[in-house]
Design a protein around this motif. Sequence first.
Motif, PDB file in Angstrom:
ATOM      1  N   GLU A  32      -1.384  -7.991   1.229  1.00 18.31           N
ATOM      2  CA  GLU A  32      -0.701  -8.688   0.138  1.00 18.31           C
ATOM      3  C   GLU A  32       0.281  -9.696   0.717  1.00 18.31           C
ATOM      4  OE1 GLU A  32      -0.150  -9.871  -3.547  1.00 18.31           O
ATOM      5  OE2 GLU A  32      -1.389  -8.091  -3.163  1.00 18.31           O
ATOM      6  N   ARG A  33       0.119 -10.950   0.317  1.00 22.92           N
ATOM      7  CA  ARG A  33       1.087 -11.989   0.681  1.00 22.92           C
ATOM      8  C   ARG A  33       2.099 -12.072  -0.460  1.00 22.92           C
ATOM      9  NH1 ARG A  33      -2.429 -16.751   3.751  1.00 22.92           N
ATOM     10  NH2 ARG A  33      -3.280 -15.358   5.363  1.00 22.92           N
ATOM     11  N   ALA A  34       3.161 -11.326  -0.312  1.00 21.51           N
ATOM     12  CA  ALA A  34       4.087 -11.121  -1.432  1.00 21.51           C
ATOM     13  C   ALA A  34       4.678 -12.417  -1.942  1.00 21.51           C
ATOM     14  CB  ALA A  34       5.194 -10.158  -1.006  1.00 21.51           C
ATOM     15  N   TRP A  35       4.832 -13.406  -1.050  1.00 21.30           N
ATOM     16  CA  TRP A  35       5.425 -14.671  -1.467  1.00 21.30           C
ATOM     17  C   TRP A  35       4.559 -15.430  -2.468  1.00 21.30           C
ATOM     18  CZ3 TRP A  35       3.830 -13.500   3.512  1.00 21.30           C
ATOM     19  CH2 TRP A  35       2.676 -14.137   3.964  1.00 21.30           C
ATOM     20  N   GLU A  36       3.291 -15.068  -2.578  1.00 20.73           N
ATOM     21  CA  GLU A  36       2.416 -15.726  -3.557  1.00 20.73           C
ATOM     22  C   GLU A  36       2.641 -15.211  -4.973  1.00 20.73           C
ATOM     23  OE1 GLU A  36      -1.529 -15.176  -2.088  1.00 20.73           O
ATOM     24  OE2 GLU A  36      -1.280 -16.611  -0.445  1.00 20.73           O
ATOM     25  N   ARG A  37       3.300 -14.068  -5.086  1.00 14.94           N
ATOM     26  CA  ARG A  37       3.684 -13.494  -6.379  1.00 14.94           C
ATOM     27  C   ARG A  37       2.501 -13.434  -7.354  1.00 14.94           C
ATOM     28  NH1 ARG A  37       8.769 -12.400  -6.932  1.00 14.94           N
ATOM     29  NH2 ARG A  37       8.717 -12.434  -9.213  1.00 14.94           N
ATOM     30  N   ARG A  38       1.439 -12.788  -6.905  1.00 15.37           N
ATOM     31  CA  ARG A  38       0.267 -12.606  -7.754  1.00 15.37           C
ATOM     32  C   ARG A  38       0.626 -11.781  -8.988  1.00 15.37           C
ATOM     33  NH1 ARG A  38      -3.873  -9.721  -6.786  1.00 15.37           N
ATOM     34  NH2 ARG A  38      -2.813  -8.235  -5.396  1.00 15.37           N
ATOM     35  N   THR A  39       0.085 -12.181 -10.106  1.00 17.43           N
ATOM     36  CA  THR A  39       0.373 -11.479 -11.363  1.00 17.43           C
ATOM     37  C   THR A  39      -0.040 -10.014 -11.282  1.00 17.43           C
ATOM     38  OG1 THR A  39       0.094 -13.525 -12.613  1.00 17.43           O
ATOM     39  CG2 THR A  39      -0.056 -11.459 -13.838  1.00 17.43           C
ATOM     40  N   ALA A  40      -1.206  -9.743 -10.702  1.00 19.15           N
ATOM     41  CA  ALA A  40      -1.683  -8.359 -10.615  1.00 19.15           C
ATOM     42  C   ALA A  40      -0.775  -7.516  -9.724  1.00 19.15           C
ATOM     43  CB  ALA A  40      -3.114  -8.333 -10.083  1.00 19.15           C
ATOM     44  N   PHE A  41      -0.238  -8.119  -8.668  1.00 19.88           N
ATOM     45  CA  PHE A  41       0.662  -7.372  -7.792  1.00 19.88           C
ATOM     46  C   PHE A  41       2.014  -7.153  -8.462  1.00 19.88           C
ATOM     47  CE2 PHE A  41       3.783  -7.255  -4.223  1.00 19.88           C
ATOM     48  CZ  PHE A  41       3.407  -6.018  -3.734  1.00 19.88           C
ATOM     49  N   LEU A  42       2.500  -8.139  -9.181  1.00 19.33           N
ATOM     50  CA  LEU A  42       3.771  -7.984  -9.897  1.00 19.33           C
ATOM     51  C   LEU A  42       3.678  -6.897 -10.965  1.00 19.33           C
ATOM     52  CD1 LEU A  42       4.845 -11.714 -10.262  1.00 19.33           C
ATOM     53  CD2 LEU A  42       5.825  -9.997  -8.732  1.00 19.33           C
ATOM     54  N   ALA A  43       2.483  -6.666 -11.486  1.00 21.72           N
ATOM     55  CA  ALA A  43       2.305  -5.577 -12.441  1.00 21.72           C
ATOM     56  C   ALA A  43       2.495  -4.225 -11.773  1.00 21.72           C
ATOM     57  CB  ALA A  43       0.921  -5.664 -13.082  1.00 21.72           C
ATOM     58  N   LEU A  44       2.165  -4.146 -10.471  1.00 25.14           N
ATOM     59  CA  LEU A  44       2.378  -2.907  -9.722  1.00 25.14           C
ATOM     60  C   LEU A  44       3.839  -2.740  -9.324  1.00 25.14           C
ATOM     61  CD1 LEU A  44      -0.680  -3.026  -7.273  1.00 25.14           C
ATOM     62  CD2 LEU A  44      -0.470  -1.676  -9.370  1.00 25.14           C
ATOM     63  N   ASN A  45       4.465  -3.830  -8.918  1.00 17.60           N
ATOM     64  CA  ASN A  45       5.861  -3.808  -8.494  1.00 17.60           C
ATOM     65  C   ASN A  45       6.539  -5.099  -8.931  1.00 17.60           C
ATOM     66  OD1 ASN A  45       8.319  -3.382  -7.281  1.00 17.60           O
ATOM     67  ND2 ASN A  45       7.612  -3.851  -5.215  1.00 17.60           N
ATOM     68  N   PRO A  46       7.269  -5.068 -10.042  1.00 19.89           N
ATOM     69  CA  PRO A  46       7.919  -6.278 -10.542  1.00 19.89           C
ATOM     70  C   PRO A  46       8.867  -6.927  -9.538  1.00 19.89           C
ATOM     71  CG  PRO A  46       7.906  -4.571 -12.223  1.00 19.89           C
ATOM     72  CD  PRO A  46       7.441  -3.927 -10.959  1.00 19.89           C
ATOM     73  N   ALA A  47       9.355  -6.159  -8.551  1.00 18.07           N
ATOM     74  CA  ALA A  47      10.214  -6.743  -7.522  1.00 18.07           C
ATOM     75  C   ALA A  47       9.432  -7.679  -6.607  1.00 18.07           C
ATOM     76  CB  ALA A  47      10.872  -5.641  -6.698  1.00 18.07           C
ATOM     77  N   GLY A  48       8.101  -7.538  -6.605  1.00 18.79           N
ATOM     78  CA  GLY A  48       7.265  -8.440  -5.823  1.00 18.79           C
ATOM     79  C   GLY A  48       7.356  -8.246  -4.326  1.00 18.79           C
ATOM     80  N   THR A  49       7.669  -7.034  -3.875  1.00 18.74           N
ATOM     81  CA  THR A  49       7.820  -6.764  -2.455  1.00 18.74           C
ATOM     82  C   THR A  49       6.842  -5.689  -2.002  1.00 18.74           C
ATOM     83  OG1 THR A  49       9.563  -5.141  -2.944  1.00 18.74           O
ATOM     84  CG2 THR A  49      10.266  -7.388  -2.412  1.00 18.74           C
ATOM     85  N   THR A  50       6.459  -5.760  -0.738  1.00 19.55           N
ATOM     86  CA  THR A  50       5.643  -4.715  -0.108  1.00 19.55           C
ATOM     87  C   THR A  50       6.581  -3.762   0.620  1.00 19.55           C
ATOM     88  OG1 THR A  50       5.368  -6.193   1.805  1.00 19.55           O
ATOM     89  CG2 THR A  50       3.590  -6.137   0.183  1.00 19.55           C
ATOM     90  N   PRO A  51       6.124  -2.508   0.772  1.00 22.05           N
ATOM     91  CA  PRO A  51       4.828  -1.921   0.434  1.00 22.05           C
ATOM     92  C   PRO A  51       4.813  -1.317  -0.971  1.00 22.05           C
ATOM     93  CG  PRO A  51       6.118  -0.347   1.678  1.00 22.05           C
ATOM     94  CD  PRO A  51       6.958  -1.581   1.589  1.00 22.05           C
ATOM     95  N   VAL A  52       3.592  -1.144  -1.491  1.00 12.92           N
ATOM     96  CA  VAL A  52       3.375  -0.405  -2.736  1.00 12.92           C
ATOM     97  C   VAL A  52       2.195   0.539  -2.499  1.00 12.92           C
ATOM     98  CG1 VAL A  52       2.781  -0.516  -5.177  1.00 12.92           C
ATOM     99  CG2 VAL A  52       4.221  -2.300  -4.172  1.00 12.92           C
ATOM    100  N   LEU A  53       2.400   1.824  -2.783  1.00 13.53           N
ATOM    101  CA  LEU A  53       1.361   2.830  -2.609  1.00 13.53           C
ATOM    102  C   LEU A  53       0.791   3.204  -3.968  1.00 13.53           C
ATOM    103  CD1 LEU A  53       0.034   4.681  -0.401  1.00 13.53           C
ATOM    104  CD2 LEU A  53       1.698   6.430  -1.092  1.00 13.53           C
ATOM    105  N   VAL A  54      -0.532   3.273  -4.050  1.00 12.95           N
ATOM    106  CA  VAL A  54      -1.210   3.631  -5.291  1.00 12.95           C
ATOM    107  C   VAL A  54      -2.095   4.846  -5.027  1.00 12.95           C
ATOM    108  CG1 VAL A  54      -2.842   2.877  -7.062  1.00 12.95           C
ATOM    109  CG2 VAL A  54      -1.178   1.255  -6.131  1.00 12.95           C
ATOM    110  N   GLY A  55      -1.937   5.860  -5.839  1.00 18.66           N
ATOM    111  CA  GLY A  55      -2.739   7.060  -5.721  1.00 18.66           C
ATOM    112  C   GLY A  55      -3.173   7.551  -7.089  1.00 18.66           C
ATOM    113  N   GLU A  56      -4.343   8.132  -7.172  1.00 16.01           N
ATOM    114  CA  GLU A  56      -4.871   8.587  -8.457  1.00 16.01           C
ATOM    115  C   GLU A  56      -3.948   9.633  -9.071  1.00 16.01           C
ATOM    116  OE1 GLU A  56      -8.981  10.477 -10.356  1.00 16.01           O
ATOM    117  OE2 GLU A  56      -8.872   9.978  -8.213  1.00 16.01           O
TER     118      GLU A  56
END
Length: 230
Positions: A32-56
């Motif tokens: 993830e290139r956080a500086w690109e501020r992808r909409t889908a990534f911001l939905a996971l973390n509104p702060a727009g920073t890495t890391p973000v862990l996703v688990g079922e």
Amino acid sequence: MYTLFHHPFCPQSRFVRLALGEHGLDLRLVEERAWERRTAFLALNPAGTTPVLVGEGYPPIPGAGVIAEFLDETHGAGLRDRRLLPQSTAERIEVRRLMAWFNDKFFEEASAPLVTERIYKRFMSEEDGGGPPAMDVIRAATANVRYHLAYIGWLARTRNFLAGDRMSFADLAAAAHLSAIDYLGDVPWIEDEAAKAWYARIKSRPSFRPLLSEWLAGVPASRTYVDLDF
């Protein structure tokens, strides 16, 4: 199976990868290139920073400290005497203090500016802050590395590991940040033998191997980066 949204040279993401490796958990990596501020990534973390862990079965877990606490709550007991967050309250406080020191203070003062100036800005558009590295920022950050390395050396001389008798999240956090800037050749190992010897121990662990195998096109690794006996 967990999915980690990360950048290969994000020091906090490296910390989480080491922690997941020590827990023996399967992992899928998504760069993830956080500086690109992808909409889908911001939905996971509104702060727009890495890391973000996703688990079922869990909501997205953002941030190095939150992820570490999650891993201890869900998988820590299985490590038994290798648990990365100790049992006693006093020991847990010290591990958390040092995690914050490296993931917040060291990150802000040293690893983040060096990685940003030397790596991230190569891939950023001008609108996102890309361009040539700011040498004044690099000089200030490299000076700060010396201060932090001296502190690591003091801890390593007075304890078996940074937070106490056993390896903990504190060691992984410090080693993760050092690894990112060691790739760039920005760690003056010659200045502290105790810090160097401690890092060699952590660097030799199996969880470290995936980090040491990663290379960035156009940015060669320093001679000490992959050498386990540097």
